[in-house]
Design an enzyme around this catalytic site. Structure first.
Site, PDB file in Angstrom:
ATOM      1  N   ALA A 149      85.058 -58.387 -93.084  1.00  0.00           N
ATOM      2  CA  ALA A 149      85.446 -56.971 -93.133  1.00  0.00           C
ATOM      3  C   ALA A 149      85.768 -56.400 -91.754  1.00  0.00           C
ATOM      4  O   ALA A 149      86.491 -55.410 -91.645  1.00  0.00           O
ATOM      5  CB  ALA A 149      84.317 -56.152 -93.758  1.00  0.00           C
ATOM      6  N   TYR A 177      69.209 -45.842 -93.146  1.00  0.00           N
ATOM      7  CA  TYR A 177      67.788 -45.697 -93.407  1.00  0.00           C
ATOM      8  C   TYR A 177      67.181 -45.009 -92.187  1.00  0.00           C
ATOM      9  O   TYR A 177      67.592 -45.270 -91.058  1.00  0.00           O
ATOM     10  CB  TYR A 177      67.135 -47.078 -93.622  1.00  0.00           C
ATOM     11  N   VAL A 205      63.987 -53.878-101.445  1.00  0.00           N
ATOM     12  CA  VAL A 205      64.213 -55.294-101.157  1.00  0.00           C
ATOM     13  C   VAL A 205      65.686 -55.636-101.311  1.00  0.00           C
ATOM     14  O   VAL A 205      66.248 -55.493-102.399  1.00  0.00           O
ATOM     15  CB  VAL A 205      63.423 -56.185-102.150  1.00  0.00           C
ATOM     16  N   THR A 206      66.304 -56.038-100.226  1.00  0.00           N
ATOM     17  CA  THR A 206      67.645 -56.619-100.300  1.00  0.00           C
ATOM     18  C   THR A 206      67.667 -57.782 -99.314  1.00  0.00           C
ATOM     19  O   THR A 206      66.725 -57.967 -98.540  1.00  0.00           O
ATOM     20  CB  THR A 206      68.760 -55.617 -99.897  1.00  0.00           C
ATOM     21  N   TYR A 228      62.529 -49.516 -86.553  1.00  0.00           N
ATOM     22  CA  TYR A 228      63.788 -49.189 -87.235  1.00  0.00           C
ATOM     23  C   TYR A 228      64.432 -47.930 -86.644  1.00  0.00           C
ATOM     24  O   TYR A 228      65.302 -48.019 -85.789  1.00  0.00           O
ATOM     25  CB  TYR A 228      63.577 -49.053 -88.760  1.00  0.00           C
ATOM     26  N   GLY A 269      73.023 -55.730-103.071  1.00  0.00           N
ATOM     27  CA  GLY A 269      72.294 -54.533-102.649  1.00  0.00           C
ATOM     28  C   GLY A 269      72.985 -53.226-103.011  1.00  0.00           C
ATOM     29  O   GLY A 269      73.471 -53.037-104.137  1.00  0.00           O
ATOM     30  N   TYR A 270      72.998 -52.327-102.030  1.00  0.00           N
ATOM     31  CA  TYR A 270      73.531 -50.987-102.279  1.00  0.00           C
ATOM     32  C   TYR A 270      75.036 -50.970-102.534  1.00  0.00           C
ATOM     33  O   TYR A 270      75.541 -50.116-103.266  1.00  0.00           O
ATOM     34  CB  TYR A 270      73.186 -50.083-101.084  1.00  0.00           C
ATOM     35  N   GLU A 304      81.006 -64.030 -98.594  1.00  0.00           N
ATOM     36  CA  GLU A 304      80.102 -64.850 -99.404  1.00  0.00           C
ATOM     37  C   GLU A 304      80.537 -66.311 -99.398  1.00  0.00           C
ATOM     38  O   GLU A 304      81.691 -66.622 -99.137  1.00  0.00           O
ATOM     39  CB  GLU A 304      80.081 -64.320-100.848  1.00  0.00           C
ATOM     40  N   LYS A 356      72.546 -46.785 -86.254  1.00  0.00           N
ATOM     41  CA  LYS A 356      72.678 -45.829 -87.354  1.00  0.00           C
ATOM     42  C   LYS A 356      73.023 -44.425 -86.833  1.00  0.00           C
ATOM     43  O   LYS A 356      73.715 -43.671 -87.504  1.00  0.00           O
ATOM     44  CB  LYS A 356      71.398 -45.813 -88.196  1.00  0.00           C
TER      45      LYS A 356
HETATM   46  P1  NAD Z   1      72.850 -56.526 -98.478  1.00  0.00           P
HETATM   47  O1  NAD Z   1      72.460 -57.610 -97.562  1.00  0.00           O
HETATM   48  O2  NAD Z   1      72.251 -56.516 -99.838  1.00  0.00           O
HETATM   49  O3  NAD Z   1      74.455 -56.505 -98.642  1.00  0.00           O
HETATM   50  C1  NAD Z   1      75.305 -56.590 -97.539  1.00  0.00           C
HETATM   51  C2  NAD Z   1      76.745 -56.683 -97.989  1.00  0.00           C
HETATM   52  O4  NAD Z   1      77.574 -56.792 -96.814  1.00  0.00           O
HETATM   53  C3  NAD Z   1      77.068 -57.915 -98.844  1.00  0.00           C
HETATM   54  O5  NAD Z   1      77.947 -57.519 -99.868  1.00  0.00           O
HETATM   55  C4  NAD Z   1      77.778 -58.859 -97.877  1.00  0.00           C
HETATM   56  O6  NAD Z   1      78.689 -59.761 -98.496  1.00  0.00           O
HETATM   57  C5  NAD Z   1      78.503 -57.853 -97.025  1.00  0.00           C
HETATM   58  N1  NAD Z   1      78.888 -58.363 -95.699  1.00  0.00           N
HETATM   59  C6  NAD Z   1      78.084 -58.732 -94.678  1.00  0.00           C
HETATM   60  N2  NAD Z   1      78.834 -59.110 -93.614  1.00  0.00           N
HETATM   61  C7  NAD Z   1      80.130 -58.967 -93.981  1.00  0.00           C
HETATM   62  C8  NAD Z   1      81.373 -59.186 -93.337  1.00  0.00           C
HETATM   63  N3  NAD Z   1      81.445 -59.611 -92.072  1.00  0.00           N
HETATM   64  N4  NAD Z   1      82.508 -58.950 -94.048  1.00  0.00           N
HETATM   65  C9  NAD Z   1      82.479 -58.526 -95.333  1.00  0.00           C
HETATM   66  N5  NAD Z   1      81.325 -58.271 -95.979  1.00  0.00           N
HETATM   67  C10 NAD Z   1      80.177 -58.499 -95.322  1.00  0.00           C
HETATM   68  O7  NAD Z   1      72.569 -55.177 -97.703  1.00  0.00           O
HETATM   69  P2  NAD Z   1      71.977 -53.757 -98.143  1.00  0.00           P
HETATM   70  O8  NAD Z   1      70.526 -53.750 -97.897  1.00  0.00           O
HETATM   71  O9  NAD Z   1      72.516 -53.338 -99.462  1.00  0.00           O
HETATM   72  O10 NAD Z   1      72.590 -52.841 -96.987  1.00  0.00           O
HETATM   73  C11 NAD Z   1      73.808 -52.137 -97.129  1.00  0.00           C
HETATM   74  C12 NAD Z   1      73.724 -50.895 -96.260  1.00  0.00           C
HETATM   75  O11 NAD Z   1      72.673 -50.054 -96.756  1.00  0.00           O
HETATM   76  C13 NAD Z   1      73.391 -51.208 -94.806  1.00  0.00           C
HETATM   77  O12 NAD Z   1      74.130 -50.360 -93.979  1.00  0.00           O
HETATM   78  C14 NAD Z   1      71.907 -50.880 -94.722  1.00  0.00           C
HETATM   79  O13 NAD Z   1      71.502 -50.527 -93.424  1.00  0.00           O
HETATM   80  C15 NAD Z   1      71.823 -49.702 -95.673  1.00  0.00           C
HETATM   81  N6  NAD Z   1      70.461 -49.418 -96.172  1.00  0.00           N
HETATM   82  C16 NAD Z   1      69.659 -50.413 -96.646  1.00  0.00           C
HETATM   83  C17 NAD Z   1      68.340 -50.106 -97.050  1.00  0.00           C
HETATM   84  C18 NAD Z   1      67.413 -51.168 -97.576  1.00  0.00           C
HETATM   85  O14 NAD Z   1      66.203 -50.919 -97.646  1.00  0.00           O
HETATM   86  N7  NAD Z   1      67.907 -52.319 -97.974  1.00  0.00           N
HETATM   87  C19 NAD Z   1      67.886 -48.781 -97.002  1.00  0.00           C
HETATM   88  C20 NAD Z   1      68.749 -47.769 -96.578  1.00  0.00           C
HETATM   89  C21 NAD Z   1      70.044 -48.114 -96.143  1.00  0.00           C
END
Ligand code: NAD
Length: 392
Positions: free
Chosen positions: A112, A225, A275-276, A235, A52-53, A75, A244
């Protein structure tokens, strides 16, 4: 092993190593084709680096700015009989591509939230990087063990105050129905803030500061978000929204510390819905995103993770131009999603959509394609009937 997608609910339990590598390569190619500002971060820590992000942040740092990157992820490793999780394959592909470019890229597969992760990162930074000038906090996690007390907190996705009934798409059965979410208890709100709020981000920044591994001018950002009416009850105005809000609190505290000591800055960045693995687990979001994709693709403003993050890094965080800040001091990257005209069109689709007209009215097809790509499936040029070694 021949690896095919196996979907259970909102998760795909298999991932394809060659497809994940293709997913990473396409993002690298996108970044390489953009004009990066001349000065950017050189040593970047991404907490939540594998999907994802966070993955897009790491790719943009390495291939936009030529930065060394250290990533933290959680992972599943592969075995001879079982493929790894997608984030594992994404990370191996990223490391390989970065190393081919002569860039340092190391990843730690650790929780983490633990103190051990912080210690391991600090050791790696001291040994291989010197000082960190950008820390990206991009965790999407369902639970957190508080390292101080050993208590495990789980997050919940529930409204606050009263029950909410909303249209909902079951992505497995393709049925549009309704979901009713009961209001969260005070304890559930507290627990969600513990997991997805700013406490752990602050602990990371304190640990890095105490260890003397932050560079002058260091920047840090965490992702959030907010959304509008359609998603607000589940949300922005719900348990996850409370968590948040706590990121905003943490950002102010971190900012103060960084400004005084390093002339550094901290920002919460508001990103668009897409989508993530994390967003597909949130009720209502898949239907909202399917409708949103339809509207934004028609308007020519659709963006994925990599477009959002290159925009954040190149046009905001590391640009000479004024930042697009809101009155809380957050960087806004989702103006196109929140435009009244876009939200009105999404709301009109929302009113009419049902199981029968789902494909006609929304871009559920695009949603699904993107969902499968998260796990390395559906890329042209990848032979999904070929025997592949799951252990990379
Ligand atoms: P994602 O599920 O694609 O990725 C999550 C990441 O967190 C992965 O790299 C995973 O390995 C890591 N992770 C999870 N638990 C962990 C742990 N205990 N220790 C180490 N690593 C861990 O998620 P995403 O959608 O990219 O979300 C990332 C951030 O972006 C979040 O804070 C989310 O709220 C925010 N965000 C997401 C969206 C969306 O629409 N997807 C929109 C805006 C903001």
């Amino acid at each position: 092993m021949i690896i095919k997608p196996k979907v259970r609910g909102f998760i795909c339990t298999t991932a394809h190593p060659v497809g994940c590598a293709e997913n990473v390569q396409q993002q690298i190619d996108y970044v390489a084709a953009q004009n990066a500002p001349s000065s950017g971060p050189k040593n970047v820590l991404v907490i939540g680096c594998s999907n994802g992000y966070g993955l897009a942040s790491r790719i943009t740092s390495a291939f936009g700015f030529g930065a060394n990157t250290l990533g933290v992820m959680f992972e599943k490793e592969p075995t001879e009989r079982r493929p790894a999780s997608a984030g594992w394959y994404n990370t191996r592909a990223l490391e390989k591509a970065a190393q081919e470019k002569g860039l340092y890229a190391q990843s730690l597969n650790v929780d983490a939230f633990s103190d051990e992760a912080k210690t391991a990162v600090i050791e790696a930074v001291k040994a291989n990087m010197g000082k960190i000038d950008l820390v990206v906090y991009s965790l999407g996690a369902p639970r957190r063990k508080d390292p101080e007390t050993g208590t495990v907190y789980s997050s919940t996705l529930k409204p606050i105050g009263k029950a909410v009934t909303r249209k909902n798409l079951n992505t497995d059965t393709r049925e549009v129905g309704e979901v009713t979410l009961e209001p969260a208890t005070e304890e559930e709100i507290f627990n969600t803030v513990k997991v997805m709020g700013g406490e752990d981000w602050e602990r990371w920044m304190t640990a890095l500061d105490d260890a003397g591994v932050l560079a002058d001018g260091v920047k840090t950002t965490a992702y959030t978000y907010i959304g509008k009416e359609l998603t607000w009850p589940i949300y922005g105005g719900a348990t996850i929204g409370k968590a948040k809000e706590d990121l905003d609190r943490a950002s102010v505290a971190i900012n103060k510390k960084l400004a005084d000591k390093y002339q550094g800055v901290s920002y919460v960045a508001v990103l668009k819905a897409l989508v993530t693995q994390s967003s597909s687990a949130i009720p209502v979001m898949p239907l909202y995103i399917s409708a949103l994709y339809r509207v934004m693709k028609e308007e020519g403003t659709h963006e994925g993770c990599i477009e959002q993050i290159t925009g954040l890094f190149f046009d905001q965080l590391f640009s000479e131009n004024a930042l697009n800040l809101d009155d809380t001091g957050r960087i806004r990257m989702e103006d196109n999603e929140l435009k009244a005209s876009v939200q009105e069109k999404v709301a009109a689709i929302w009113e009419q959509v049902n199981t029968e007209n789902l494909d006609e009215l929304t871009d559920f097809k695009g949603y699904q394609e993107e969902f499968f790509k998260l796990f390395g499936f559906g890329f042209e040029g990848v032979d999904y009937d070929a025997d592949v070694d799951p252990v990379v």
